[in-house]
Motif scaffolding. Structure first.
Motif, PDB file in Angstrom:
ATOM      1  N   THR A  11       0.814  -1.215   0.000  1.00 50.27           N
ATOM      2  CA  THR A  11       0.000   0.000   0.000  1.00 50.27           C
ATOM      3  C   THR A  11       0.848   1.266   0.000  1.00 50.27           C
ATOM      4  O   THR A  11       0.307   2.364   0.133  1.00 50.27           O
ATOM      5  CB  THR A  11      -0.961   0.007   1.198  1.00 50.27           C
ATOM      6  OG1 THR A  11      -0.230  -0.239   2.410  1.00 50.27           O
ATOM      7  CG2 THR A  11      -2.043  -1.050   1.034  1.00 50.27           C
ATOM      8  N   LEU A  18       0.437  -6.470   5.844  1.00 53.57           N
ATOM      9  CA  LEU A  18      -0.765  -6.005   5.150  1.00 53.57           C
ATOM     10  C   LEU A  18      -2.020  -6.614   5.767  1.00 53.57           C
ATOM     11  O   LEU A  18      -3.056  -5.951   5.885  1.00 53.57           O
ATOM     12  CB  LEU A  18      -0.660  -6.357   3.668  1.00 53.57           C
ATOM     13  CG  LEU A  18       0.429  -5.600   2.899  1.00 53.57           C
ATOM     14  CD1 LEU A  18       0.749  -6.298   1.585  1.00 53.57           C
ATOM     15  CD2 LEU A  18       0.000  -4.156   2.653  1.00 53.57           C
ATOM     16  N   VAL A  23       0.008   2.513   6.042  1.00 57.74           N
ATOM     17  CA  VAL A  23       0.487   2.024   4.755  1.00 57.74           C
ATOM     18  C   VAL A  23       1.655   1.087   5.034  1.00 57.74           C
ATOM     19  O   VAL A  23       2.397   1.255   6.010  1.00 57.74           O
ATOM     20  CB  VAL A  23       0.904   3.169   3.806  1.00 57.74           C
ATOM     21  CG1 VAL A  23      -0.277   4.049   3.483  1.00 57.74           C
ATOM     22  CG2 VAL A  23       2.035   3.982   4.388  1.00 57.74           C
TER      23      VAL A  23
END
Length: 211
Positions: free
Chosen positions: A118, A155, A166
């Motif tokens: 991300t 993640l 992120v």
């Protein structure tokens, strides 16, 4: 804003470039990043596939980062590699630090087959690194060992955090000392170049996420 920066402890009793790099950055913060000491939290992740998730969860709870930047070494690579994809699969060609050698199994039993980093604008970051004279490229496969496992778990776990950080992974070449001791045919980067590379990554994302 807090950034979690991690490396891995050595897997084979020798050196791990990511551990050395994180230690270097955190004991001697880059003078070009005045906010480093205040904003960056450094952790060394275990080289044990069964201990990795618990260590990651503990670090996320303790630091509550806005950004997670995981580092791992990649003997044989001649550039910094920004990983785009982590697969839900563990299949180790060599044992981990604890002697575990999964032969092919999901990282998360009910998880999706793959997850995507991300970190925003990977092509822009490649350009920034190359502009600093640092060889860099996007990689579309983080392997099936601990590095891939950490990115996938990062993640996976981050999705349930609030706010959601992120998450991304950077593979780095090994150090010259490692060429002498154990990797005689591998490309390598100096510690100075590795420090400059991660400084560029951190600066790019701090500026982007602080907007």
């Amino acid at each position: 804003m807090t950034i979690l920066l991690t490396g891995f402890e050595s897997n084979d009793g020798g050196w791990n470039a990511s551990e050395r790099l994180v230690h270097s950055l955190c004991t001697e913060p880059p003078r070009e990043i005045p906010w480093f000491a205040e904003s960056v939290r450094c952790e060394i992740m275990p080289g044990d596939t069964h201990a990795l998730e618990a260590a990651l969860r503990e670090a996320l709870v303790r630091h509550r980062p806005r950004c997670c930047l995981f580092l791992g070494q990649a003997p044989g690579r001649n550039r910094v590699a920004l990983e785009r994809i982590a697969t839900n699969w563990r299949e180790f060609r060599t044992p981990d630090r604890a002697g575990n050698k999964p032969g092919g199994e999901p990282i998360v039993a009910d998880g999706p087959a793959a997850r995507t980093s991300t970190l925003p604008d990977l092509p822009g970051l490649i350009s920034a690194l190359q502009g600093e004279g640092i060889p860099a490229a996007i990689s579309h496969h983080a392997g099936t060992h601990l590095c891939n496992q950490l990115l996938y778990l990062g993640l996976h776990v981050a999705a349930s955090c609030e706010p959601v950080p992120v998450v991304g992974f950077v593979h780095i070449p090994i150090l010259p000392e490692q060429v002498i001791h154990g990797h005689p045919d591998s490309p390598c980067f100096s510690m100075d170049m590795l420090r400059r590379a991660i400084r560029t990554v951190l600066t790019s994302y701090f500026d982007m996420l602080a907007r």
